[in-house]
Scaffold this motif. Structure first.
Motif, mmCIF file in Angstrom:
data_model
loop_
_atom_site.group_PDB
_atom_site.id
_atom_site.type_symbol
_atom_site.label_atom_id
_atom_site.label_comp_id
_atom_site.label_asym_id
_atom_site.label_seq_id
_atom_site.Cartn_x
_atom_site.Cartn_y
_atom_site.Cartn_z
ATOM 1 N N TYR A 615 42.995 38.510 32.334
ATOM 2 C CA TYR A 615 42.079 39.054 33.336
ATOM 3 C C TYR A 615 40.632 38.846 32.902
ATOM 4 O O TYR A 615 39.789 38.389 33.673
ATOM 5 N N ARG A 619 37.244 37.005 34.787
ATOM 6 C CA ARG A 619 36.754 38.203 35.455
ATOM 7 C C ARG A 619 35.647 37.887 36.455
ATOM 8 O O ARG A 619 35.375 38.686 37.354
ATOM 9 N N TRP A 622 36.962 38.113 40.055
ATOM 10 C CA TRP A 622 37.528 39.325 40.627
ATOM 11 C C TRP A 622 36.487 40.210 41.284
ATOM 12 O O TRP A 622 35.314 40.227 40.907
ATOM 13 N N SER A 623 36.922 40.992 42.246
ATOM 14 C CA SER A 623 36.034 41.911 42.957
ATOM 15 C C SER A 623 35.816 43.176 42.139
ATOM 16 O O SER A 623 36.547 43.467 41.195
ATOM 17 N N MET A 626 38.808 45.449 42.168
ATOM 18 C CA MET A 626 39.846 45.046 41.226
ATOM 19 C C MET A 626 39.515 45.532 39.828
ATOM 20 O O MET A 626 40.386 45.970 39.079
ATOM 21 N N TRP A 627 38.215 45.419 39.473
ATOM 22 C CA TRP A 627 37.826 45.875 38.146
ATOM 23 C C TRP A 627 38.099 47.366 37.979
ATOM 24 O O TRP A 627 38.565 47.810 36.943
ATOM 25 N N PHE A 665 46.518 46.684 42.218
ATOM 26 C CA PHE A 665 45.804 45.540 41.652
ATOM 27 C C PHE A 665 46.269 44.238 42.304
ATOM 28 O O PHE A 665 45.454 43.388 42.686
ATOM 29 N N ILE A 669 44.051 41.394 44.670
ATOM 30 C CA ILE A 669 43.822 40.005 44.271
ATOM 31 C C ILE A 669 43.636 39.112 45.499
ATOM 32 O O ILE A 669 42.766 38.241 45.538
ATOM 33 N N SER A 672 40.153 39.055 46.784
ATOM 34 C CA SER A 672 39.077 38.643 45.885
ATOM 35 C C SER A 672 38.753 37.159 45.986
ATOM 36 O O SER A 672 37.589 36.773 45.949
ATOM 37 N N TYR A 682 47.739 31.659 41.070
ATOM 38 C CA TYR A 682 48.188 33.017 40.753
ATOM 39 C C TYR A 682 49.534 33.298 41.405
ATOM 40 O O TYR A 682 50.451 33.829 40.774
#
Length: 853
Positions: A615, A619, A622-623, A626-627, A665, A669, A672, A682
């Motif tokens: 991740y 990073r 990612w939005s 998501m974080w 999560f 995804i 994002s 993914y």
């Protein structure tokens, strides 16, 4: 002195040195008084609440800083103090002019060092200051660049001296860090202190970052209108990796590592899923010596072999140029006044610390005589060597230091020991003075330099610490430049020219990013499947425990062996260990190990760790939502790992929370990134992992025939761990039967959790990969998946559920099918990796070069 409105500053101690709040006559500066008046309306309780809001927001946004050689170092939360650092525009105008002058001077020095070397030839700078510095790269000698200003980015560390002026303490020219953190600090404080931010008329940063983006575009060879720009990072373990990812996301450029790039035919290319894509500009965050293992440090895995040759050919722009670390050199400080007169016919506009280069006899003698009053530095900085604060050293230590200086005097610079200014810092519900260092940034812009109206301010961790460093526990402040005029609201960020975004489609996706996306999917899938099955087993252990029964029933033994097979944590429950013990004798202890032992490959803790690593590596894709979910997953898991309660009920509670957050999560995804921006990789990784683990689970629970009750329970456990029990009941409304379970979990083409559905999904997804579209023939990975899908479509649940005879205990047809499917999925995975993620090319130097560490 503080006014009555700011009475809660009455105990503020400024006796140890000058303070930013006060002018030399000890009167409070008007703008500080104005801020403190604003703070007074909040009171200490309100200000502390704002600090907690800042801490919460930074945590929510995942702002981190890596501290080397520290058990808690990786991904440490970034600390931002609620009290800003402030300068008025009147003072800043003078500082700004001085910074522009210094940036231009160092630009001229950089050109000269690798060019005509007039400074050395004319005796302005001793040759040892340049050639004795580890940042001088002979491979860069004579290298010419197309850009007018070689030094594209310059950062200066500033402190206020005893004369009330801001002094230059350090120059940063190699790969200056902090710009992204400064932007994040501003984003945070402008939200949490929005009322004060507007009232104090703080200058905005948006214009500077527009110029920064334009500088990258203008640096492209041939002045391309749409150059391909990448940000080169050493990787997720670098101390400022968050900033690399943050800037990549903010600017919209792909974040790449050395393995993503390759040199061919005198050009730099990015390895994508489709092939090679030419790169025009590299914003590097890799140190000079590590950028090219072919010509520089051959042990580097961070750079690109042959990069220097591409730069020589002027086919790529690297910012800052390779070799620019040589002017990140305190040995130049004593000679800067002479350099300014030589190049610009001017005096330095910004003062410096009084410095003595020990390579000159007179200066060296002075240093040796007054060493206890000075600070000693090497001319080339490195994290492995200390700055010597001599007043804190013993007589024996000073004598040893003198010997080192006398042995190689050209390597050392002595500087005056000065108490720099302090600034108010909220700590433990009160304001305390702390030493501060302000880093300001300059960028090349249209033949001159532009200065960020602000920067990054670092704060000492406590009132006694002199040295200010994030690596040593320091915090940060937002840097406000205040104006008297009204500040116009920021318009929507708009770049003057639009640079092409190299991550716009699958064909342009960097191969390492694609691989990390693929493995992110695999680790997410592995974590979820294993967590669900472990939860199922722990529930049965809890039931047995509540009944005061021994955990030796046949069904529990099957479940325990399935745990080992699913996680791969052999010998586990399957075989005896090297001491001849069987884990079945103490299943609780073995289950704890399978769940919590981070160093055990295959354990849930190890899988979560790998999930976190994958991740962090991507990073920037990612939005923020998501974080937040990811951070929540980490907190939930750490509460179990770091806690003392490892009871079955506690583990079950954490597993429940973990599973629900993982599902959230996975749902985020898809919001994002787009499928053609890498989400496809993914999905392929996720479906492959879940399919493989479901096959393993079915082999462990279904291929052996047990008595009727045990078999019924195992079927129920399988459906429960598969989250399919309710849909089974709704679909069949009957007693749980093996044939129906196989129909639902293995063979159903329309059920999203079934093996056939997932393999069909893989089949469709891999058909969209670039190499799958080249001709009408199937690639190897397509053949393997097609064969697996065909076998499933031809299978019949009733035959799979049967044994060869009444006396047989093994369902041969089912076991054979599952074994073949497992083998085909493994081959498909290997084929995908070999086709798209091959980073094994290695180039070596023709002869070994020595780069001292």
């Amino acid at each position: 002195m503080p006014t009555t409105k700011t009475r809660w500053f009455n105990n503020y101690d400024t006796q140890k040195g000058n303070d930013e709040m006060y002018s030399l006559n000890n009167g409070m500066k008007p703008y500080w008084n104005k801020l403190l008046t604003e703070f007074d309306t909040l009171g200490i309780t309100g200000l502390t609440a704002r600090q907690k809001d800042i801490d919460w927001l930074l945590s929510e946004n995942g702002v981190t800083y890596n501290v080397y050689n520290d058990p808690k170092g990786l991904h440490r939360p970034w600390n931002l103090n609620v009290v800003p650092f402030m300068l008025h525009q009147d003072e800043w105008t003078k500082v700004e002019a001085g910074l522009k002058q210094r940036a231009e001077l160092l630009n001229l020095v950089l050109k000269d060092v690798y060019g005509e070397r007039k400074l050395i030839k004319n005796g302005i700078v001793p040759y040892e200051v340049i050639y004795g510095h580890r940042g001088f790269l002979r491979q860069c000698s004579g290298m010419e660049l197309k850009i007018e200003q070689y030094l594209s980015i310059y950062a200066a560390d500033l402190c206020r001296g005893t004369d009330g002026r801001l002094w230059v303490v350090n120059d940063r020219t190699e790969a200056p860090s902090g710009m992204g953190y400064a932007l994040e600090n501003r984003s945070t404080t402008s939200r949490i202190l929005s009322d004060m931010y507007a009232e104090m008329k703080v200058k905005r940063l948006s214009g500077f970052f527009q110029e920064f983006n334009q500088m990258l575009i203008d640096a492209a060879p041939g002045k391309k209108e749409n150059p391909t720009i990448v940000i080169l990072t050493p990787g997720s373990h670098n101390e400022t990796y968050f900033e690399h990812a943050y800037m990549a996301s903010f600017l919209g450029y792909p974040l790449v590592q050395g393995n993503d790039l390759v040199v061919r035919d005198g050009f730099l290319w990015m390895k994508s899923l489709q092939g090679l894509k030419q790169i025009d500009v590299v914003l590097r965050r890799v140190d000079d010596a590590f950028t090219d293992p072919l010509e520089l440090r051959e042990d580097s895995h961070l750079g690109v072999a042959g990069l220097l040759d591409v730069v020589r050919r002027k086919n790529v722009a690297v910012i800052n140029p390779i070799g620019s670390g040589v002017i990140e050199n305190p040995g130049l400080i004593p000679f800067m006044p002479a350099i300014a007169k030589y190049f610009l016919k001017e005096e330095l506009k910004l003062p410096q610390i009084a410095s003595w280069w020990c390579g000159q006899e007179k200066e060296r003698n002075y240093v040796l005589e007054h060493i206890s009053e000075l600070v000693i530095k090497r001319i080339d900085r490195t994290n492995r060597e200390s700055i010597y604060f001599c007043e804190q050293m013993s007589a024996k230590e000073l004598e040893e230091l003198k010997k080192v200086i006398i042995e190689r005097p050209y390597r050392f610079v002595a500087q005056e020991r000065i108490n720099f200014s302090t600034a108010p810092n909220l700590s433990k519900d009160k304001l305390e003075p702390r030493n501060v260092v302000a880093r300001s940034f300059c960028i090349a812009s249209k033949g001159e330099y532009s200065v960020m109206p602000g920067g990054l301010v670092r704060v000492a961790p406590d009132g006694e610490t002199v040295r200010v460093s994030n690596q040593r526990g320091g915090t940060s402040k937002d840097f406000w430049i205040l104006d008297d005029a009204e500040i116009k609201e920021d318009k929507n960020r708009h770049w003057q020219k639009k640079s092409s975004i190299a991550i716009s489609g699958l064909d342009d996706l960097p191969s390492l990013t694609a691989e990390n996306l693929y493995w992110a999917g695999r680790y997410v899938g592995r974590t979820l499947v294993n967590a669900r099955f472990l939860r199922t087993v722990m529930r049965q252990m809890a039931i047995v425990q509540n009944r005061d029964e021994k955990p030796d029933s046949e069904k529990l033994k099957v479940l325990f062996k399935a745990v080992t097979q699913l996680t791969g944590t052999y010998p586990g429950f399957v075989e005896k260990d090297k001491n001849g013990k069987l884990a079945m004798d103490n299943p609780y202890e073995e289950m704890l190990s399978v769940i919590l032992d981070k160093n055990r490959i295959g354990s849930l803790a190890h899988t979560i760790s790998m999930f976190g690593n994958s991740y962090y590596s991507i990073r920037n894709l990612w939005s923020s939502d998501m974080w937040r979910v990811f951070e929540n997953i980490q907190k939930i898991w750490n509460s179990l790992v770091d806690g003392d309660d490892h009871s079955i009920n506690k583990i079950l509670k954490v597993l429940n929370q973990l599973i629900t957050r993982l599902i959230a999560f996975m749902g985020l995804i898809e919001e994002s990134i787009m499928v053609q921006q890498g989400l496809l990789l993914y999905f392929i990784g996720l479906q492959l992992e879940q399919s493989t683990l479901n096959i393993t689970k079915c082999r462990a629970l279904l291929t052996i025939k047990y008595d009727e009750q045990v078999e019924y329970d195992l079927l129920e456990y399988l459906l429960t761990s598969h989250e399919s029990l309710n849909i089974y009941r709704y679909s069949y409304r009957s007693h749980i039967e093996l044939a129906h379970v196989l129909d639902l979990v293995v063979l159903d083409l329309d059920y999203a959790r079934s093996l056939t559905f997932m393999i069909n999904r893989i089949q469709k997804d891999i058909a969209r990969l670039p190499h799958s579209k080249h001709d009408h023939q199937l690639n190897n990975y397509q053949k393997y998946i097609f064969e697996a899908f065909s076998k499933l479509r031809l299978a019949e649940s009733t035959k799979l559920a049967m044994t060869k005879s009444e006396t047989d205990f093994k369902r041969e047809d089912l076991d054979t099918l599952l074994e073949e499917l497992s083998d085909l999925l493994y081959k498909a995975s290997q084929s995908i990796s070999n086709t798209y993620f091959n980073h094994t090319d290695k180039q070596t130097q023709l002869f070994t070069q020595s780069f001292p560490i």
